[in-house]
Design a protein around this motif. Structure first.
Motif, PDB file in Angstrom:
ATOM      1  N   ALA A 103      25.358  -3.166  26.558  1.00 40.40           N
ATOM      2  CA  ALA A 103      26.736  -3.610  26.773  1.00 40.40           C
ATOM      3  C   ALA A 103      27.239  -4.170  25.447  1.00 40.40           C
ATOM      4  O   ALA A 103      26.455  -4.721  24.668  1.00 40.40           O
ATOM      5  N   PHE A 104      28.534  -4.029  25.179  1.00 44.02           N
ATOM      6  CA  PHE A 104      29.039  -4.492  23.893  1.00 44.02           C
ATOM      7  C   PHE A 104      30.397  -5.162  24.053  1.00 44.02           C
ATOM      8  O   PHE A 104      31.125  -4.955  25.024  1.00 44.02           O
ATOM      9  N   ARG A 105      30.715  -5.960  23.033  1.00 39.08           N
ATOM     10  CA  ARG A 105      32.060  -6.520  22.882  1.00 39.08           C
ATOM     11  C   ARG A 105      32.397  -6.517  21.396  1.00 39.08           C
ATOM     12  O   ARG A 105      31.572  -6.860  20.562  1.00 39.08           O
ATOM     13  N   LEU A 106      33.607  -6.107  21.086  1.00 42.38           N
ATOM     14  CA  LEU A 106      34.074  -6.050  19.705  1.00 42.38           C
ATOM     15  C   LEU A 106      35.537  -6.439  19.659  1.00 42.38           C
ATOM     16  O   LEU A 106      36.358  -5.903  20.417  1.00 42.38           O
ATOM     17  N   THR A 107      35.882  -7.373  18.782  1.00 43.15           N
ATOM     18  CA  THR A 107      37.284  -7.623  18.462  1.00 43.15           C
ATOM     19  C   THR A 107      37.520  -7.065  17.066  1.00 43.15           C
ATOM     20  O   THR A 107      36.832  -7.433  16.114  1.00 43.15           O
ATOM     21  N   ALA A 108      38.468  -6.144  16.967  1.00 40.83           N
ATOM     22  CA  ALA A 108      38.716  -5.447  15.704  1.00 40.83           C
ATOM     23  C   ALA A 108      40.212  -5.349  15.465  1.00 40.83           C
ATOM     24  O   ALA A 108      41.040  -5.616  16.350  1.00 40.83           O
ATOM     25  N   ASN A 109      40.547  -4.951  14.246  1.00 39.72           N
ATOM     26  CA  ASN A 109      41.939  -4.760  13.834  1.00 39.72           C
ATOM     27  C   ASN A 109      42.130  -3.285  13.502  1.00 39.72           C
ATOM     28  O   ASN A 109      41.935  -2.871  12.361  1.00 39.72           O
ATOM     29  N   PRO A 110      42.496  -2.451  14.492  1.00 37.33           N
ATOM     30  CA  PRO A 110      42.638  -1.008  14.250  1.00 37.33           C
ATOM     31  C   PRO A 110      43.809  -0.721  13.304  1.00 37.33           C
ATOM     32  O   PRO A 110      44.941  -1.131  13.566  1.00 37.33           O
ATOM     33  N   VAL A 111      43.525  -0.004  12.225  1.00 34.89           N
ATOM     34  CA  VAL A 111      44.551   0.275  11.228  1.00 34.89           C
ATOM     35  C   VAL A 111      44.525   1.746  10.833  1.00 34.89           C
ATOM     36  O   VAL A 111      43.570   2.472  11.115  1.00 34.89           O
ATOM     37  N   GLY A 231      35.842  -2.686  10.572  1.00 36.52           N
ATOM     38  CA  GLY A 231      37.276  -2.761  10.322  1.00 36.52           C
ATOM     39  C   GLY A 231      37.655  -3.869   9.351  1.00 36.52           C
ATOM     40  O   GLY A 231      36.800  -4.599   8.841  1.00 36.52           O
ATOM     41  N   PRO A 232      38.965  -4.031   9.099  1.00 33.44           N
ATOM     42  CA  PRO A 232      39.457  -5.035   8.149  1.00 33.44           C
ATOM     43  C   PRO A 232      39.647  -6.417   8.771  1.00 33.44           C
ATOM     44  O   PRO A 232      39.385  -6.612   9.960  1.00 33.44           O
ATOM     45  N   THR A 233      40.119  -7.348   7.938  1.00 41.03           N
ATOM     46  CA  THR A 233      40.428  -8.745   8.300  1.00 41.03           C
ATOM     47  C   THR A 233      39.242  -9.456   8.961  1.00 41.03           C
ATOM     48  O   THR A 233      39.401 -10.194   9.934  1.00 41.03           O
ATOM     49  N   LYS A 234      38.055  -9.225   8.417  1.00 39.58           N
ATOM     50  CA  LYS A 234      36.859  -9.854   8.980  1.00 39.58           C
ATOM     51  C   LYS A 234      36.887 -11.377   8.820  1.00 39.58           C
ATOM     52  O   LYS A 234      36.302 -12.101   9.625  1.00 39.58           O
ATOM     53  N   ALA A 235      37.559 -11.862   7.774  1.00 41.61           N
ATOM     54  CA  ALA A 235      37.610 -13.308   7.567  1.00 41.61           C
ATOM     55  C   ALA A 235      38.405 -14.014   8.654  1.00 41.61           C
ATOM     56  O   ALA A 235      38.269 -15.226   8.836  1.00 41.61           O
ATOM     57  N   TYR A 236      39.216 -13.270   9.393  1.00 39.11           N
ATOM     58  CA  TYR A 236      40.129 -13.884  10.356  1.00 39.11           C
ATOM     59  C   TYR A 236      39.794 -13.535  11.804  1.00 39.11           C
ATOM     60  O   TYR A 236      40.670 -13.414  12.653  1.00 39.11           O
ATOM     61  N   GLY A 237      38.509 -13.341  12.093  1.00 35.13           N
ATOM     62  CA  GLY A 237      38.085 -13.213  13.478  1.00 35.13           C
ATOM     63  C   GLY A 237      37.941 -11.804  13.998  1.00 35.13           C
ATOM     64  O   GLY A 237      37.780 -11.614  15.207  1.00 35.13           O
ATOM     65  N   CYS A 238      37.981 -10.807  13.110  1.00 35.06           N
ATOM     66  CA  CYS A 238      37.809  -9.417  13.527  1.00 35.06           C
ATOM     67  C   CYS A 238      36.522  -8.856  12.939  1.00 35.06           C
ATOM     68  O   CYS A 238      36.070  -9.293  11.876  1.00 35.06           O
ATOM     69  N   GLY A 239      35.946  -7.876  13.633  1.00 34.50           N
ATOM     70  CA  GLY A 239      34.807  -7.149  13.085  1.00 34.50           C
ATOM     71  C   GLY A 239      33.459  -7.438  13.696  1.00 34.50           C
ATOM     72  O   GLY A 239      32.508  -6.669  13.497  1.00 34.50           O
ATOM     73  N   LEU A 240      33.323  -8.540  14.448  1.00 30.36           N
ATOM     74  CA  LEU A 240      32.016  -8.897  15.004  1.00 30.36           C
ATOM     75  C   LEU A 240      31.742  -8.095  16.279  1.00 30.36           C
ATOM     76  O   LEU A 240      32.421  -8.254  17.288  1.00 30.36           O
ATOM     77  N   LEU A 241      30.717  -7.245  16.216  1.00 31.62           N
ATOM     78  CA  LEU A 241      30.236  -6.469  17.359  1.00 31.62           C
ATOM     79  C   LEU A 241      28.991  -7.150  17.902  1.00 31.62           C
ATOM     80  O   LEU A 241      28.021  -7.369  17.158  1.00 31.62           O
ATOM     81  N   THR A 242      28.996  -7.504  19.179  1.00 29.04           N
ATOM     82  CA  THR A 242      27.828  -8.118  19.800  1.00 29.04           C
ATOM     83  C   THR A 242      27.317  -7.232  20.928  1.00 29.04           C
ATOM     84  O   THR A 242      28.094  -6.533  21.588  1.00 29.04           O
ATOM     85  N   LEU A 243      26.007  -7.275  21.139  1.00 33.76           N
ATOM     86  CA  LEU A 243      25.335  -6.415  22.113  1.00 33.76           C
ATOM     87  C   LEU A 243      24.557  -7.248  23.123  1.00 33.76           C
ATOM     88  O   LEU A 243      24.086  -8.347  22.813  1.00 33.76           O
ATOM     89  N   ALA A 244      24.387  -6.679  24.295  1.00 32.24           N
ATOM     90  CA  ALA A 244      23.517  -7.255  25.328  1.00 32.24           C
ATOM     91  C   ALA A 244      22.736  -6.097  25.942  1.00 32.24           C
ATOM     92  O   ALA A 244      23.338  -5.112  26.374  1.00 32.24           O
ATOM     93  N   PRO A 245      21.408  -6.175  25.965  1.00 34.84           N
ATOM     94  CA  PRO A 245      20.603  -5.064  26.512  1.00 34.84           C
ATOM     95  C   PRO A 245      20.965  -4.770  27.964  1.00 34.84           C
ATOM     96  O   PRO A 245      21.230  -5.673  28.759  1.00 34.84           O
ATOM     97  N   LEU A 246      20.969  -3.484  28.298  1.00 32.53           N
ATOM     98  CA  LEU A 246      21.180  -3.048  29.665  1.00 32.53           C
ATOM     99  C   LEU A 246      19.854  -2.577  30.232  1.00 32.53           C
ATOM    100  O   LEU A 246      18.992  -2.054  29.507  1.00 32.53           O
ATOM    101  N   ALA A 247      19.687  -2.741  31.532  1.00 36.45           N
ATOM    102  CA  ALA A 247      18.458  -2.287  32.180  1.00 36.45           C
ATOM    103  C   ALA A 247      18.347  -0.772  32.045  1.00 36.45           C
ATOM    104  O   ALA A 247      19.323  -0.042  32.263  1.00 36.45           O
ATOM    105  N   GLU A 248      17.169  -0.309  31.656  1.00 40.64           N
ATOM    106  CA  GLU A 248      16.952   1.129  31.511  1.00 40.64           C
ATOM    107  C   GLU A 248      16.946   1.767  32.903  1.00 40.64           C
ATOM    108  O   GLU A 248      16.308   1.285  33.847  1.00 40.64           O
ATOM    109  N   ARG A 249      17.675   2.899  33.000  1.00 42.52           N
ATOM    110  CA  ARG A 249      17.732   3.609  34.274  1.00 42.52           C
ATOM    111  C   ARG A 249      16.526   4.529  34.416  1.00 42.52           C
ATOM    112  O   ARG A 249      16.095   5.176  33.464  1.00 42.52           O
ATOM    113  N   ALA A 250      16.000   4.579  35.630  1.00 41.12           N
ATOM    114  CA  ALA A 250      14.823   5.425  35.868  1.00 41.12           C
ATOM    115  C   ALA A 250      15.199   6.898  35.810  1.00 41.12           C
ATOM    116  O   ALA A 250      16.307   7.272  36.118  1.00 41.12           O
TER     117      ALA A 250
END
Length: 250
Positions: A103-111, A231-250
């Motif tokens: 699972a992921f979450r990303l706040t980015a500045n699409p340009v 992406g750009p504007t990393k100094a201002y709260g954009c660009g951090l992608l975080t992950l959370a492992p998902l249960a592997e499906r059988a």
């Protein structure tokens, strides 16, 4: 060694209101938690406001930080509980393997870069009239364009977005099943850069938060994006992608 931190923010405090309203002020506060010189430490940060009464600040740093100053200024310094958590990021990076889902979450500045803006600002028109050929960086303004920006770049970032199994009965305009990604927040931010007042000193960004699931296709590329940001504007709260492992499906 990279570290991922999570800091609780008390939105009712005066200092908190300043930080929450100003990406420039939050950037300065983040830099204040690092022991090294600001220009020597690479940081990424993201403000998650799922619960506006209990926003959380996530920060990725190359050195181990100390967030005591943030707790004292913008948290609950005398309350019980964990005011901030700092975790070694290496164990998560070691889990990256081709085919693994997260699972992921990303706040980015699409340009986009263009030589001819549709609606140029006064400053941009002056540059066009002067014959300057340097391209302009413009933010994507619609949700459709922002989502397309994201989906057309995942391969170069080392992952792809699988289809949304719970939406298998629907199809997109091109007949393909929808991808497991959604935009949860969109916000235009405009603020001054430093103490300068010239128009070119203004920062304008469209901060967009994407959430869903991803599948690793290139662990090395994904590791690079996790540590360097997207992406750009990393100094201002954009660009951090975080992950959370998902249960592997059988």
């Amino acid at each position: 060694m990279p570290y991922l931190s999570r800091i609780r923010i008390n939105p009712l405090r005066a200092a908190s209101r300043t930080l929450l309203a100003s990406p420039r002020a939050m950037h300065a506060a983040v830099q204040g938690g690092l022991p090294g010189l600001p220009d020597q430490a690479r940081t990424l940060w993201r403000l998650d406001g799922d619960n506006p009464h209990r926003p959380h600040l996530f920060v990725l740093t190359t050195d181990k930080p100390d967030w005591t100053h943030l707790v004292e200024q913008a948290g609950w310094p005398d309350a019980d509980g964990e005011h901030y958590a700092v975790r070694d990021y290496t164990p998560l990076l070691q889990q990256l393997a081709t085919g693994r889902r997260f699972a992921f979450r990303l706040t980015a500045n699409p340009v986009q870069n263009t030589n001819r803006p549709d609606k140029p600002t006064l400053r941009q028109q002056e540059r066009l009239d002067a014959g300057q050929r340097r391209s302009f960086r413009l933010g994507h303004r619609t949700a459709t364009a922002q989502l397309n920006w994201f989906l057309t770049r995942t391969e170069r970032w080392g992952f792809d977005i699988p289809s949304a199994s719970h939406l298998d009965t629907t199809r997109t305009a091109d007949g393909e099943p929808p991808r497991d990604v959604r935009i949860t927040t969109r916000r235009r931010r405009a603020f001054g850069k430093g103490s300068l007042t010239a128009k070119e000193a203004q920062v304008v960004m469209h901060a967009v938060t994407f959430e869903g699931s991803l599948r690793v296709t290139d662990p090395a590329r994904l590791t690079e994006r996790l540590l360097a940001g997207i992406g750009p504007t990393k100094a201002y709260g954009c660009g951090l992608l975080t992950l959370a492992p998902l249960a592997e499906r059988a």
